[in-house]
Structures are given as structure tokens and as C-alpha cells.
Design an enzyme around this catalytic site. Structure first.
Site, PDB file in Angstrom:
ATOM      1  N   ASP A 201     -49.366 -36.874   5.278  1.00 24.99           N
ATOM      2  CA  ASP A 201     -49.303 -35.959   4.125  1.00 24.99           C
ATOM      3  C   ASP A 201     -49.120 -36.592   2.734  1.00 24.99           C
ATOM      4  O   ASP A 201     -48.312 -37.514   2.579  1.00 24.99           O
ATOM      5  CB  ASP A 201     -48.100 -35.015   4.260  1.00 24.99           C
ATOM      6  CG  ASP A 201     -47.881 -34.503   5.653  1.00 24.99           C
ATOM      7  OD1 ASP A 201     -48.763 -34.668   6.509  1.00 24.99           O
ATOM      8  OD2 ASP A 201     -46.805 -33.933   5.884  1.00 24.99           O
TER       9      ASP A 201
ATOM     10  N   GLU B  25     -45.804 -25.664   7.940  1.00 19.27           N
ATOM     11  CA  GLU B  25     -45.386 -26.949   7.358  1.00 19.27           C
ATOM     12  C   GLU B  25     -45.865 -27.042   5.908  1.00 19.27           C
ATOM     13  O   GLU B  25     -46.768 -26.316   5.486  1.00 19.27           O
ATOM     14  CB  GLU B  25     -45.989 -28.115   8.153  1.00 19.27           C
ATOM     15  CG  GLU B  25     -45.504 -28.190   9.595  1.00 19.27           C
ATOM     16  CD  GLU B  25     -46.015 -29.409  10.357  1.00 19.27           C
ATOM     17  OE1 GLU B  25     -45.215 -30.016  11.072  1.00 19.27           O
ATOM     18  OE2 GLU B  25     -47.198 -29.744  10.257  1.00 19.27           O
TER      19      GLU B  25
HETATM   20  C1  FRU Z   1     -47.095 -32.441   8.471  1.00 16.74           C
HETATM   21  C2  FRU Z   1     -45.794 -33.059   8.946  1.00 16.74           C
HETATM   22  C3  FRU Z   1     -44.630 -32.538   8.129  1.00 16.74           C
HETATM   23  C4  FRU Z   1     -43.612 -33.642   8.250  1.00 16.74           C
HETATM   24  C5  FRU Z   1     -44.480 -34.870   8.263  1.00 16.74           C
HETATM   25  C6  FRU Z   1     -43.964 -35.985   9.117  1.00 16.74           C
HETATM   26  O1  FRU Z   1     -48.220 -33.204   8.727  1.00 16.74           O
HETATM   27  O2  FRU Z   1     -45.612 -32.795  10.318  1.00 16.74           O
HETATM   28  O3  FRU Z   1     -44.158 -31.279   8.534  1.00 16.74           O
HETATM   29  O4  FRU Z   1     -42.713 -33.636   7.192  1.00 16.74           O
HETATM   30  O5  FRU Z   1     -45.752 -34.460   8.749  1.00 16.74           O
HETATM   31  O6  FRU Z   1     -44.709 -37.143   8.947  1.00 16.74           O
END
Ligand code: FRU
Length: 528
Positions: free
Chosen positions: A58, A240
Site C-alpha cells: 500500500d 481496509e
Molecule cells: C492492505 C493491508 C492493510 C495493512 C497493510 C499491511 O493491503 O492489508 O490493511 O495495513 O496491508 O501491509
């Protein structure tokens, strides 16, 4: 007692592991990137952001300050699969040419550094800076994998850190965590922003399949305001990486709040995707305009996308970037020293349409600078039927922007679109079906898909086209981004052709289509 001794030993071992991560990564990434020539590996994006080496997911902490766009990102510096998360860091003055900076945030005894956001605390409400030097403040999720493994539910908590040197170095707040887990396993991905009307900071975060909204006067003490999401939108997986911001509806004075919520799995074509809601927000509660499911991007490969904070009002744009992959296969895609890239930056706006507010995504205007003016090709009006090859006179099809302006004149036409093909007959198809009233991408035979049985397939996106049909495409070494009908519908798709695509065709099945105009721009590389 024994339990707490075990816990301390675990924390100690975890700490040692982190210190070794910290010492290794920089040399590894540089030297590995050099083996094949800088950013020259097969499938390496030439004008999208990707880390020099190792794993990325992300985008995080997108913030603009003094002419610099900051891009932090979920990063594991020791491997090209996901692992203990850090915040990688890059900056750009134009959203296109990026400079890699050292890792901004490392895991510590409270946990890995999961996704989050950043703001410039202009009035120094935190007291971390001074009136002359307002701090940049980041909020992120501490994910404590030791607690998680121990069966606890409270392993995700929110922490903050600040920088007094424009994001170059960071200090974690000694009072962390600032927002403690109330006993819910999925409690993460805080996005904070200044709410002018109530003169408060607001924060939204993903809590299982809901959004929780909090407010604060100093970014340290947070008060719960409300919950959003029951019975609204898509719920095929956990929510998320939310975002929340006001947007003026095009051509009006109406302001609407837009909420982006990523969901995994449960996307419209499988796996990860991002939905959006429009509505009103008074600083306490979000009231949506409707409860429909609506997607920011119908393709399989745009996830966890969020927008920059701090862009000056004189610019006024809302700029978005997403992670160009899907959790169904992100850890398996066939790249070598690095894994995963971001989408191109996109400008987000809203239009009013038959009583609804519709999200529009367009390539950020800065991308125009990438066009090689000497390599522009205009194709004249013509009518065509079946498959028709277009000569692009030596332009690379793997680094190109293309605009097609079709007119559906013949009622017999059942599909129209574009095919990218190579000498091995691998072909990627992007089309519109007038029968099914949908756009589609077909990567069943587009190249390498052996790495995951989830990868090959057709993706579809319902859409009622009129007579005019516009395809605006950005193709890079392993991705194709479609902006249809001026950004009303977006589809982002990864492709891994065994050889570069070197042939371009248009097709019109069942009858003739008129190509009003097509324009091609050879795009520059940004990684030298
Ligand atoms: C989304 C996610 C988020 C988390 C991160 C961990 O892709 O699962 O919810 O903070 O990636 O790398």
C-alpha cells in the site's frame, strides 16, 4: 510470571531481528538493482513507481509540503515477499520522477508499521514542532505479530511519529500507542485530516467490515464519534485503507464527501478492490447518499489507493495513487528483485448524474510531460470491421499512451476494442460488449500466468455506452490502465507477456465501427 518472562524474551529476539533488517537492506537493494541495469529488468515499469528492490504494498502517508509530494509505502526491505512492515519513502516534485529516500519508519517493540497517513500540523497542535517549523505528523497501525500469535485480539493499535525536517527523519512519539485497540482483531489503517468546520482533526479507520470515525484536538487523544458501514456497500471481505475527503461537484457549488474503502477479498472481479461512497459529513457522522456498491476501479489491480493531503487550495486537486496488484497473487507475480508498483497518479472529481454523484478518475495532468513530442502519431477517421492492425511506426507498445475515439454506428456490432499482441501470439484484449453492456479485459492468453491459478481470466465492468466510446490507455512494461469515457470507468490490469507486445489491432465484431480518431504518444522513461 513465566508468561511475562517469555514475552520479554520474544520482544528481545524481535528487537535483534529488526536491528539486523536495518543494517542489511540498503546495500542489498542497490547492488541487486545494478546487475541488470538500473530499472531494466523484464517487467520493470518505466514510468510507474516501484521500489529499487524487494517487497512493496500500500501507498502510505501521502502528503505534500513545500513543493514535494511524499510517497511512503508498505515495504519489506529484506525480501520480495511480504514481511515485517516498514514505511519506505520517496519524494517527487511532479508526481512522476521519484527520488528514493531512506526508510522512514522501522518496526519497534510495539510492532510492525502497517498502513496509515500523514499531515502537516500547520498550527503545531501537537507541540512537536514550533510556530516556525510545523511538524509533519504520521499516524500508522502498530501490528504486533507476537501478540497476534499468542491469540490476543488487541494486536493492532495506532501510533504517531513526527518529522521536523520535511519528512527526512522521524521520531516516534513517546506516548504511543495513541489509539488503543478496544478488543477487535482488525483495527487499522488510520487516515487523518483537518476538518475546517469543527476546527478539529478527524480520523477514520477500518475496523473489521466497518469504518470508525474519531476526532482530536492534538492528534494524540482521540474521541470516538461514530461508526459507518452496516448494511452499506460491499462486504465480501475485510475493509481496509479508507480515505475521506470533500470534493466540489463539477460545475456546481455543491460539496460532497467521498469515502474510499478498500475491501479484500470481495472485489467485483475477485480478490482486492476499492469501493466508494458519496454523502455528507458534519464532523461527527457520515450520511451516505445511497447504499449501492460502487467501485473506484473495476480492474483486478488497483488496491489500497488513497489521496494526498496538504495540496494547496490554489491547485485544488484531489490526487490518488493505488497499489497496482491484488492480494490473490501479489506475492507470486514473476518479477525478479522487486515486487509490485503503484498505479499512475490520478485526479479524482465528482459529477452529478441522474441524481447520483459519480466518481471520475483521470490521469494526473503531469503525465502529459512524459509524452515524447517527436513521437506522436495521429490515425485518421476510418470505418473498420473485424480485426485491423495499426502500424505504430516503431513506437514501443510497452511504454505508450493511446487515445481511441470510436463511434458505434452499426447496430450489428457486438464488441469493439483493442488487442495488444506479440510474436508468440500472446494477446491482451480490452473491449466493450454492446450485447452485455460492459467493458472487459481478457488476459487469459496475455502471457505468463503460471505463477497463480487466480491470475488469468476475464474481468468485466457494467457500463451503458452511448454512440461515442472513448478508450484512454496507459501501457507500461507489465500493466495496462484503461480510462473509459473521460474517466467514468477505470480498469487497471497487470500483464506479463513472455515477449514484449509488438502488434496493435483494433477490432469490431458483428459489424463496422468508425474510428473517429486515435492518438498515440511514446512515453519517456523516468528511471535513469
Ligand atoms: C492492505 C493491508 C492493510 C495493512 C497493510 C499491511 O493491503 O492489508 O490493511 O495495513 O496491508 O501491509
Amino acid at each position: 510470571m513465566i508468561k511475562s518472562l517469555k514475552f520479554s524474551i520474544c520482544i528481545f529476539v524481535f528487537g535483534i531481528l529488526l536491528i539486523s533488517c536495518r543494517n542489511n537492506h540498503v546495500t542489498t537493494s542497490k547492488s541487486e538493482a545494478k546487475k541488470t541495469g538500473y530499472y531494466q529488468e523484464q517487467y520493470r515499469p518505466q514510468y510507474h513507481f516501484s521500489p529499487e528492490a524487494h517487497w512493496m504494498n500500500d501507498p502510505n502517508g501521502l502528503v505534500y509540503l513545500d513543493g514535494e509530494y511524499h510517497l511512503f509505502y508498505q515495504y519489506y526491505p529484506d525480501s520480495s515477499v511480504w514481511g515485517p512492515m516498514h514505511w519506505g519513502h520517496a519524494i517527487s516534485t511532479d508526481l512522476i520522477h521519484w527520488r528514493h529516500l531512506p526508510i522512514a519508519l522501522y518496526p519497534d517493540s510495539l510492532g510492525y508499521i502497517f498502513s496509515g497517513s500523514a499531515v502537516v500540523d500547520a498550527s503545531n497542535t501537537t507541540g512537536f514542532g514550533t510556530d516556525q517549523i510545523p511538524p509533519m505528523v504520521a499516524i500508522f497501525t502498530y501490528h504486533n505479530s507476537i501478540l497476534e500469535k499468542s491469540g490476543s485480539n488487541v494486536f493492532e493499535n495506532q501510533g504517531i511519529a513526527y518529522s521536523l525536517d520535511k519528512g527526512r527523519t522521524w521520531t516516534k512519539y513517546s506516548g504511543n500507542p495513541v489509539l488503543k485497540n478496544p478488543g477487535i482483531r482488525d483495527f487499522r489503517d488510520p487516515k487523518m485530516f483537518w476538518h475546517a468546520a469543527t476546527k478539529k482533526w478527524e480520523l477514520i479507520m477500518a475496523v473489521k467490515e466497518r469504518i470508525h470515525i474519531y476526532s482530536s484536538s492534538d492528534l494524540k487523544k482521540w474521541t470516538f464519534e461514530s461508526e459507518f458501514g452496516a448494511g452499506i456497500g460491499a462486504h465480501g471481505g475485510v475493509w481496509e485503507c479508507p480515505d475521506f475527503f470533500p470534493v466540489k461537484v463539477d460545475g456546481t457549488n455543491t460539496e460532497k464527501w467521498v469515502m474510499l474503502v478498500s475491501i479484500n477479498p470481495g472485489g467485483p472481479n475477485g480478490g482486492s478492490a476499492t469501493q466508494y461512497f458519496t454523502g455528507d459529513f458534519d464532523g461527527h457522522k457520515f450520511v451516505p447518499d445511497n447504499t449501492n456498491i460502487r467501485w473506484v476501479d473495476w480492474g483486478r489491480d488497483d488496491y489500497a489507493g488513497v489521496t494526498w493531503s496538504g495540496i494547496p487550495g490554489s491547485d485544488g486537486r484531489r490526487i490518488f495513487i493505488g497499489w497496482m496488484s491484488n492480494w490473490e497473487y501479489a506475492t507470486m507475480v514473476p518479477t525478479t528483485i522487486w515486487r509490485n508498483a503503484m498505479t499512475i497518479p490520478r485526479e479524482i472529481s465528482l459529477i452529478g448524474d441522474k441524481g447520483n454523484y459519480v466518481l471520475i478518475s483521470k490521469p494526473a495532468s503531469e503525465l502529459i510531460k512524459l509524452r515524447n513530442q517527436s513521437d506522436t502519431l495521429n490515425i485518421k477517421t476510418q470505418s473498420f470491421i473485424g480485426e485491423k492492425e495499426i502500424s505504430t511506426v516503431g513506437m514501443s507498445l510497452m511504454q505508450i499512451e493511446m487515445l481511441f475515439d470510436f463511434k458505434l454506428s452499426d447496430s450489428g456490432v457486438d464488441s469493439v476494442g483493442i488487442i495488444l499482441e506479440n510474436s508468440l501470439n500472446e494477446r491482451f484484449i480490452i473491449g466493450y460488449s454492446t450485447v452485455q453492456k460492459q467493458f472487459y479485459t481478457d488476459r487469459r492468453a496475455a502471457g505468463n500466468s503460471r505463477f497463480s491459478k487466480e491470475f488469468a481470466g476475464i474481468s468485466t465492468a457494467p457500463y451503458s455506452a452511448g454512440h461515442a466510446l472513448k478508450f484512454h490507455l496507459f501501457v507500461d512494461a507489465s500493466s495496462v490502465e484503461l480510462f473509459a469515457d473521460d474517466g467514468r470507468l477505470v480498469m487497471t490490469t497487470l500483464v506479463f507477456p513472455s515477449q514484449k507486445y509488438n502488434s496493435l489491432k483494433m477490432f469490431s465484431k458483428g459489424g463496422a465501427t468508425i474510428l473517429n480518431k486515435a492518438v498515440f504518444y511514446d512515453l519517456q522513461k523516468v528511471w535513469n
